[in-house]
Design an enzyme around this catalytic site. Structure first.
Site, PDB file in Angstrom:
ATOM      1  N   HIS A   1      -3.245  -2.254   1.918  1.00  5.71           N
ATOM      2  CA  HIS A   1      -3.195  -3.099   0.922  1.00  5.71           C
ATOM      3  C   HIS A   1      -4.690  -2.417   0.418  1.00  5.71           C
ATOM      4  O   HIS A   1      -5.561  -3.259   1.405  1.00  5.71           O
ATOM      5  CB  HIS A   1      -2.803  -4.094   1.252  1.00  5.71           C
ATOM      6  CG  HIS A   1      -2.762  -4.533  -0.594  1.00  5.71           C
ATOM      7  ND1 HIS A   1      -3.721  -4.875  -1.069  1.00  5.71           N
ATOM      8  CD2 HIS A   1      -1.571  -4.404  -1.625  1.00  5.71           C
ATOM      9  CE1 HIS A   1      -2.945  -5.106  -2.142  1.00  5.71           C
ATOM     10  NE2 HIS A   1      -1.748  -5.042  -2.510  1.00  5.71           N
TER      11      HIS A   1
ATOM     12  N   GLU B   1      -1.378   2.387  -5.962  1.00  4.44           N
ATOM     13  CA  GLU B   1      -1.635   0.984  -6.436  1.00  4.44           C
ATOM     14  C   GLU B   1      -3.095   1.057  -6.403  1.00  4.44           C
ATOM     15  O   GLU B   1      -3.797   1.383  -6.219  1.00  4.44           O
ATOM     16  CB  GLU B   1      -1.761  -0.611  -5.468  1.00  4.44           C
ATOM     17  CG  GLU B   1      -0.109  -0.642  -5.236  1.00  4.44           C
ATOM     18  CD  GLU B   1      -0.466  -2.224  -4.685  1.00  4.44           C
ATOM     19  OE1 GLU B   1       0.894  -3.384  -5.039  1.00  4.44           O
ATOM     20  OE2 GLU B   1      -0.915  -2.506  -3.918  1.00  4.44           O
TER      21      GLU B   1
END
Length: 264
Positions: free
Chosen positions: A104, A176
């Site tokens: 992430h 993302e």
């Protein structure tokens, strides 16, 4: 959404909710989904709580035999030993987790984690019998330069190139774009599709079409019930990794419902 891939809606709670709040949220979400006769066989739902809430979520899910899945937000690359603060993949798996988020952008930025470390995380998660959700995506600066697709694909390629076909087929990729995370800005459906298609093409080139068409590719970045339908309608977007909207149980319910209805 591809015809043979089951959509996945995953809520990343980040550093929110204590164990009591997590338990209440799971129970409320399950109640909401039961009320609309949600079909978990056609759309998977997963929650990613903090480490301190994982056991509470496990108890809530198992005691009521819920169909909601769950996972962890991070993992150590080591299996045991003198590594203060680390949590191993086996420890996470023993709590019944199905997924672990790796790579992430917030982990890359604040800890930091590089591609070599993320490769080891992916292997640790797979070895423990779980599925890694590999996060990739460009910053605003990379997007401004027009290299967003090359950047995202490069991140995937650098992490996956040494995996076996069998390992790669178990991967989930979450695209993302960093500039869209928590900002209220969202990629257009076409931009999300372009990135997902480019990632899928790279996986197909590396591991063959079967693997490329098997891997689920999620979109993350300011997902809401207002944009979920147009995003999931894209052929290579297979679901969502959701941040802020996953902290609101009614909003997450709406996104789950819309995803199921749109991909039915």
């Amino acid at each position: 959404m591809g015809p043979k891939r089951i959509p996945l809606v995953a809520g990343n709670w980040k550093m929110n909710f204590d164990h009591l709040e997590a338990t209440y949220f799971v129970q409320q979400l399950a109640w909401n989904l039961r009320a609309i006769h949600f079909d978990y066989k056609r759309c998977e739902i997963a929650l990613m709580p903090s480490f301190t809430s994982l056991r509470s979520v496990q108890v809530a899910v198992e005691s009521d035999n819920l169909k909601i899945r769950y996972g962890a937000q991070a993992v150590s690359v080591t299996s045991q030993g003198a590594f203060t603060g680390d949590v191993s993949a086996d420890m996470i798996a023993h709590l019944g987790c199905s997924y672990v988020i790796v790579g992430h952008s917030e982990r890359r930025k604040y800890h930091p984690e590089d591609d070599a470390n993320i490769v080891d995380q992916v292997r640790a998660v797979l070895a423990a019998g779980m599925q890694p959700i590999l996060c990739v995506g460009e910053s605003y600066e990379e997007r401004r330069k027009g290299i967003e697709l090359d950047f995202a694909v490069g991140q995937v390629h650098d992490v996956t190139r040494d995996l076996s076909d069998e390992e790669a087929a178990k991967l989930i990729v979450a695209y993302e774009p960093v500039w869209a995370i928590g900002t209220g800005m969202v990629a257009t459906p076409q931009s999300a599709q372009d990135a997902a298609r480019a990632i899928r093409n790279d996986l197909s080139d590396t591991f063959g079409t079967r693997v490329g068409e098997t891997v689920r590719i999620l979109y993350g970045g300011s997902v809401s019930s207002k944009n979920a339908v147009e995003l999931i309608n894209e052929p290579d977007v297979d679901g969502f990794l959701i941040g802020g909207s996953a902290l609101k149980v009614d909003e997450l319910t709406r996104i789950c419902k819309l995803t199921l209805e749109t991909t039915a």
